[in-house]
Design an enzyme around this catalytic site. Structure first.
Site, PDB file in Angstrom:
ATOM      1  CG  ASP A  45      -0.674 -16.340 -22.243  1.00  0.00           C
ATOM      2  OD1 ASP A  45      -0.452 -17.406 -22.841  1.00  0.00           O
ATOM      3  OD2 ASP A  45       0.134 -15.817 -21.440  1.00  0.00           O
ATOM      4  CE1 TYR A  50       3.144 -14.721 -16.014  1.00  0.00           C
ATOM      5  CE2 TYR A  50       1.033 -14.595 -17.128  1.00  0.00           C
ATOM      6  CZ  TYR A  50       2.402 -14.728 -17.182  1.00  0.00           C
ATOM      7  OH  TYR A  50       3.022 -14.849 -18.407  1.00  0.00           O
ATOM      8  CE  LYS A  75       2.490 -18.322 -20.451  1.00  0.00           C
ATOM      9  NZ  LYS A  75       1.507 -17.416 -19.850  1.00  0.00           N
ATOM     10  CG  HIS A 108       6.190 -19.825 -17.236  1.00  0.00           C
ATOM     11  ND1 HIS A 108       5.324 -19.258 -16.343  1.00  0.00           N
ATOM     12  CD2 HIS A 108       6.553 -18.807 -18.064  1.00  0.00           C
ATOM     13  CE1 HIS A 108       5.179 -17.970 -16.612  1.00  0.00           C
ATOM     14  NE2 HIS A 108       5.913 -17.675 -17.648  1.00  0.00           N
TER      15      HIS A 108
END
Length: 276
Positions: A45, A50, A75, A108
């Site tokens: 995930d 990120y 996401k 998200h």
């Protein structure tokens, strides 16, 4: 060791235990995800924000694991919400991951102040139809935001990924989602170290009874409720430990004792007010 799979409301199957890479250093991501894959994880995930999709992709490519044995989630970040921006955002994620599709694509955050999550959800349905993602879902959505998606689009999310741990068990949300076939995914399943969850008596007692670690007990608590969970660690031993949770089962009394830790204690951002 076989990880249980859950069948989503669109017919696709997802490994119930996965590996999360939130706040994993991009420079270390390839190594860390590679170690997770070696430990047995097959569900990764990540998210565009990120900054480590490329490392995830390199780890997948070098693992030698067939693509159809992996489940990859990413996401859509808040700044990319919109009818015309979701597809370029997913295509950019796919390029970074080195994949031609992901298994699950999520909005998200709802960002109600932008008021673009409904049109964005319609765009995600189109991306699914185009084969760029197999399943679509949301993250950090409350009951009200989910209801609006259902009312205005009729498209039911496969999952809702939300903050969930013993002190914030999200029972009302889960009760709303279950009849609709929306599966709950837990982020921050160990409380992100923001309260002393692993020292709670209910957790420590269960750990002692089963010869397990407190973290293993909390992961097991999630799994036995049918929650999809992905603990995160950057340490090989902890990565392996968090995967080794299928050799014991919590009793009803142990589950109830951990349930009793719920006090509505959110440790992350509130979807109603988050504006990042």
């Amino acid at each position: 060791m076989t990880v249980p799979h859950i069948t989503l409301n669109d017919g696709h199957r997802i490994p119930q235990l996965g590996f999360g890479v939130f706040r994993v250093d991009p420079a270390e991501t390839e190594r860390i995800v590679g170690e997770a894959l070696e430990a047995g994880y097959r569900h990764i995930d990540t998210a565009a924000v990120y900054g480590n999709e490329e490392g995830v992709g390199r780890a997948i490519a070098s693992s030698g694991i067939p693509r159809d044995e992996l489940f990859v989630t990413t996401k859509l970040w808040n700044s990319e919400q919109g009818r015309d921006t979701a597809r370029p955002a997913l295509e950019a994620s796919l390029e970074r991951l080195g994949l031609d599709h992901v298994d699950l694509y999520l909005i998200h955050w709802p960002r109600p102040d932008l008021d673009r999550y409904v049109e964005t959800w319609q765009a995600l349905a189109s991306l699914r139809d185009a084969g760029l993602t197999r399943s679509i879902g949301v993250s950090n959505f409350t009951i009200a935001y989910l209801q609006r998606l259902l009312d205005e689009t009729g498209v039911v999310p496969a999952v809702n990924q939300v903050e969930l741990h013993p002190a914030f068990a999200q029972r009302e949300l889960r009760a709303f989602q279950e009849p609709l076939g929306i599966h709950t995914e837990a982020w921050g399943p160990l409380g992100q170290g923001k309260y002393d969850l692993l020292a709670e008596k209910a957790v420590a007692d269960a750990a002692a009874a089963h010869g397990a670690t407190p973290a293993q007990v909390v992961i097991r608590w999630h799994l036995q409720q049918g929650i999809i969970v992905f603990p995160k660690s950057s340490t090989r031993d902890r990565i392996v430990e968090n995967f080794d949770v299928f050799g014991f089962e919590l009793t009803d009394a142990e589950m109830a004792a951990i349930d009793g830790l719920d006090r509505g204690q959110r440790v992350g951002a509130d979807p109603e007010t988050a504006t990042f």
